[in-house]
Design a protein around this motif. Structure first.
Motif, PDB file in Angstrom:
ATOM      1  N   VAL A 109       0.822  -1.205   0.000  1.00 26.98           N
ATOM      2  CA  VAL A 109       0.000   0.000   0.000  1.00 26.98           C
ATOM      3  C   VAL A 109       0.861   1.262   0.000  1.00 26.98           C
ATOM      4  N   GLY A 110       1.817   1.337   0.921  1.00 25.38           N
ATOM      5  CA  GLY A 110       2.646   2.529   1.013  1.00 25.38           C
ATOM      6  C   GLY A 110       3.514   2.749  -0.213  1.00 25.38           C
ATOM      7  N   SER A 111       3.993   1.673  -0.796  1.00 23.19           N
ATOM      8  CA  SER A 111       4.834   1.766  -1.992  1.00 23.19           C
ATOM      9  C   SER A 111       4.012   1.845  -3.269  1.00 23.19           C
ATOM     10  N   ARG A 112       2.695   1.584  -3.156  1.00 23.04           N
ATOM     11  CA  ARG A 112       1.774   1.588  -4.305  1.00 23.04           C
ATOM     12  C   ARG A 112       2.271   0.654  -5.410  1.00 23.04           C
ATOM     13  N   LYS A 113       2.632  -0.559  -4.985  1.00 20.92           N
ATOM     14  CA  LYS A 113       3.103  -1.580  -5.917  1.00 20.92           C
ATOM     15  C   LYS A 113       2.287  -2.858  -5.746  1.00 20.92           C
ATOM     16  N   TYR A 114       2.287  -3.671  -6.779  1.00 18.18           N
ATOM     17  CA  TYR A 114       1.567  -4.947  -6.736  1.00 18.18           C
ATOM     18  C   TYR A 114       2.298  -5.946  -7.622  1.00 18.18           C
ATOM     19  N   VAL A 115       2.003  -7.228  -7.391  1.00 22.87           N
ATOM     20  CA  VAL A 115       2.536  -8.299  -8.243  1.00 22.87           C
ATOM     21  C   VAL A 115       1.778  -9.583  -7.925  1.00 22.87           C
ATOM     22  N   THR A 116       1.715 -10.469  -8.903  1.00 27.26           N
ATOM     23  CA  THR A 116       1.131 -11.802  -8.717  1.00 27.26           C
ATOM     24  C   THR A 116       2.213 -12.832  -8.996  1.00 27.26           C
ATOM     25  N   ILE A 117       2.380 -13.793  -8.095  1.00 25.36           N
ATOM     26  CA  ILE A 117       3.345 -14.863  -8.320  1.00 25.36           C
ATOM     27  C   ILE A 117       2.667 -16.215  -8.110  1.00 25.36           C
ATOM     28  N   THR A 118       3.189 -17.230  -8.770  1.00 30.02           N
ATOM     29  CA  THR A 118       2.730 -18.605  -8.580  1.00 30.02           C
ATOM     30  C   THR A 118       3.948 -19.478  -8.309  1.00 30.02           C
ATOM     31  N   TYR A 119       3.689 -20.618  -7.682  1.00 27.68           N
ATOM     32  CA  TYR A 119       4.794 -21.532  -7.372  1.00 27.68           C
ATOM     33  C   TYR A 119       4.267 -22.956  -7.276  1.00 27.68           C
ATOM     34  N   GLY A 120       5.154 -23.908  -7.489  1.00 33.56           N
ATOM     35  CA  GLY A 120       4.812 -25.314  -7.302  1.00 33.56           C
ATOM     36  C   GLY A 120       4.212 -25.961  -8.523  1.00 33.56           C
ATOM     37  N   GLY A 121       4.587 -25.487  -9.700  1.00 30.54           N
ATOM     38  CA  GLY A 121       4.082 -26.106 -10.918  1.00 30.54           C
ATOM     39  C   GLY A 121       2.609 -25.851 -11.162  1.00 30.54           C
ATOM     40  N   VAL A 122       2.096 -24.718 -10.704  1.00 30.46           N
ATOM     41  CA  VAL A 122       0.689 -24.375 -10.905  1.00 30.46           C
ATOM     42  C   VAL A 122       0.481 -23.983 -12.368  1.00 30.46           C
ATOM     43  N   THR A 123      -0.272 -24.794 -13.104  1.00 31.11           N
ATOM     44  CA  THR A 123      -0.513 -24.525 -14.525  1.00 31.11           C
ATOM     45  C   THR A 123      -1.901 -23.956 -14.784  1.00 31.11           C
ATOM     46  N   ALA A 124      -2.729 -23.881 -13.756  1.00 27.59           N
ATOM     47  CA  ALA A 124      -4.076 -23.339 -13.943  1.00 27.59           C
ATOM     48  C   ALA A 124      -4.027 -21.854 -14.255  1.00 27.59           C
ATOM     49  N   PHE A 125      -3.008 -21.160 -13.740  1.00 27.58           N
ATOM     50  CA  PHE A 125      -2.898 -19.720 -13.937  1.00 27.58           C
ATOM     51  C   PHE A 125      -1.873 -19.431 -15.036  1.00 27.58           C
ATOM     52  N   THR A 126      -2.363 -19.268 -16.251  1.00 22.80           N
ATOM     53  CA  THR A 126      -1.485 -18.948 -17.369  1.00 22.80           C
ATOM     54  C   THR A 126      -1.101 -17.474 -17.312  1.00 22.80           C
ATOM     55  N   ASP A 127      -0.108 -17.116 -18.128  1.00 27.54           N
ATOM     56  CA  ASP A 127       0.314 -15.715 -18.179  1.00 27.54           C
ATOM     57  C   ASP A 127      -0.846 -14.827 -18.619  1.00 27.54           C
ATOM     58  N   SER A 128      -1.623 -15.321 -19.577  1.00 28.66           N
ATOM     59  CA  SER A 128      -2.765 -14.556 -20.076  1.00 28.66           C
ATOM     60  C   SER A 128      -3.823 -14.363 -18.991  1.00 28.66           C
ATOM     61  N   ARG A 129      -4.107 -15.406 -18.237  1.00 29.42           N
ATOM     62  CA  ARG A 129      -5.114 -15.324 -17.189  1.00 29.42           C
ATOM     63  C   ARG A 129      -4.680 -14.376 -16.078  1.00 29.42           C
ATOM     64  N   GLU A 131      -2.742 -11.833 -16.389  1.00 36.17           N
ATOM     65  CA  GLU A 131      -2.886 -10.485 -16.945  1.00 36.17           C
ATOM     66  C   GLU A 131      -4.339 -10.023 -16.862  1.00 36.17           C
ATOM     67  N   GLN A 132      -5.275 -10.920 -17.167  1.00 33.05           N
ATOM     68  CA  GLN A 132      -6.692 -10.593 -17.060  1.00 33.05           C
ATOM     69  C   GLN A 132      -7.062 -10.243 -15.616  1.00 33.05           C
ATOM     70  N   MET A 133      -6.561 -11.039 -14.686  1.00 35.91           N
ATOM     71  CA  MET A 133      -6.869 -10.807 -13.279  1.00 35.91           C
ATOM     72  C   MET A 133      -6.369  -9.437 -12.834  1.00 35.91           C
ATOM     73  N   GLU A 134      -5.140  -9.122 -13.178  1.00 36.46           N
ATOM     74  CA  GLU A 134      -4.573  -7.838 -12.763  1.00 36.46           C
ATOM     75  C   GLU A 134      -5.285  -6.668 -13.431  1.00 36.46           C
ATOM     76  N   ASP A 135      -5.748  -6.864 -14.664  1.00 38.03           N
ATOM     77  CA  ASP A 135      -6.496  -5.806 -15.351  1.00 38.03           C
ATOM     78  C   ASP A 135      -7.774  -5.450 -14.597  1.00 38.03           C
ATOM     79  N   ASP A 136      -8.367  -6.425 -13.914  1.00 33.53           N
ATOM     80  CA  ASP A 136      -9.582  -6.173 -13.141  1.00 33.53           C
ATOM     81  C   ASP A 136      -9.285  -5.693 -11.723  1.00 33.53           C
ATOM     82  N   ILE A 137      -8.135  -6.087 -11.188  1.00 28.06           N
ATOM     83  CA  ILE A 137      -7.797  -5.752  -9.803  1.00 28.06           C
ATOM     84  C   ILE A 137      -7.209  -4.349  -9.674  1.00 28.06           C
ATOM     85  N   VAL A 138      -6.297  -3.996 -10.561  1.00 31.83           N
ATOM     86  CA  VAL A 138      -5.531  -2.747 -10.419  1.00 31.83           C
ATOM     87  C   VAL A 138      -6.411  -1.496 -10.398  1.00 31.83           C
ATOM     88  N   PRO A 139      -7.457  -1.378 -11.241  1.00 31.63           N
ATOM     89  CA  PRO A 139      -8.297  -0.177 -11.134  1.00 31.63           C
ATOM     90  C   PRO A 139      -8.901   0.015  -9.751  1.00 31.63           C
TER      91      PRO A 139
END
Length: 266
Positions: A109-129, A131-139
């Motif tokens: 919050v104070g730095s006004r930064k965000y990021v999404t990370i995945t780990y453990g061979g998670v294939t359900a969350f593609t790069d495209s997906r 990006e879609q999630m962040e497009d809805d979250i960031v506004p």
């Protein structure tokens, strides 16, 4: 009398000692108390909002062997948000199962930064997906709607995991519409087109078919009517074959095994 009192005191002390040992043993057992999925380290959410988000995150994670985390911190200084999130994930032993599978959204919050990370061979969350999630979250982050951003993230993560479990493939560039998208892209335009055609159809009911040329050009008199063939014109246009382009889908990971985005500012 004194002996009886001594025995009673010894019995109480033994019971207290055994109770303390039992408590220590319970606390020492791994996984006895589940780690929170919503990790609000700056007290951003009130108690009711926090409990709501935590229950939603638990429901989203259940049955998928992938924990859904939402991390809130205040200031990360000059640190790169992706590096910060990766280090936090590892240092806190996050993740589900032996593979430590999970997805984490970091909100600084104070730095006004965000990021999404995945780990453990998670294939359900593609790069495209992602990006879609962040497009809805960031506004929502830009508007200061912290709870709305968290709800959107958890809901989209929940839908993504359910879709993967049901269809056996992730949401990606070639199938990102879904039923709701098809409704808007195909159903609504088709309904509008049908309505326009219906209006024109009703308007055409008053029209009468004309069968004679004089009906269109009054006073025209043709003395000679003759059809003469002159020539045929043929035009050829070269239509080169189209090259197939790569869909560019899938999930990418770095050398540390983390996927996700590079994040940004809001």
């Amino acid at each position: 009398m004194k002996n009886r009192m001594c025995k009673t005191n010894c019995y109480k002390k033994c019971c207290a000692f055994l109770a303390a040992l039992l408590m220590l043993a319970v606390l020492a057992l791994p996984g006895m108390a589940a780690a929170p999925l919503v990790r609000d380290e700056m007290g951003l959410f009130d108690a009711d909002t926090y409990n709501e988000l935590e229950q939603s995150a638990e429901a989203a994670s259940s049955g998928h062997d992938c924990d859904v985390y939402f991390l809130v911190v205040n200031d990360i200084g000059d640190a790169n948000q992706r590096d910060f999130a990766k280090n936090y994930y590892v240092n806190n032993g996050l993740g589900s199962g032996e593979g430590k599978s999970g997805i984490l959204f970091l909100l600084a919050v104070g730095s006004r930064k965000y990021v999404t990370i995945t780990y453990g061979g998670v294939t359900a969350f593609t790069d495209s997906r992602i990006e879609q999630m962040e497009d809805d979250i960031v506004p929502k982050l830009s508007d200061g709607d912290w709870a709305g951003a968290a709800r959107t993230y958890i809901e989209m993560a929940d839908y993504t995991l359910d879709y993967y479990a049901e269809h056996g493939e992730p949401i990606d560039v070639d199938n990102d519409l879904g039923a709701e998208g098809l409704l808007f892209v195909i159903g609504i335009p088709a309904a509008i087109a049908a309505g326009v055609c219906l209006v024109f159809y009703h308007q055409m009911k008053t029209a009468k078919e004309k069968t004679e040329a004089d009906d269109y050009m009054p006073g025209l008199k043709l003395r000679v009517k003759r059809d003469v063939y002159t020539h045929t014109t043929q035009t050829r246009v070269y239509d080169p074959p189209k090259e197939e382009k790569s869909s560019g889908g899938g999930s990418s990971t770095d050398s540390d095994g983390f996927g996700g985005s590079s994040g940004g500012s809001f």
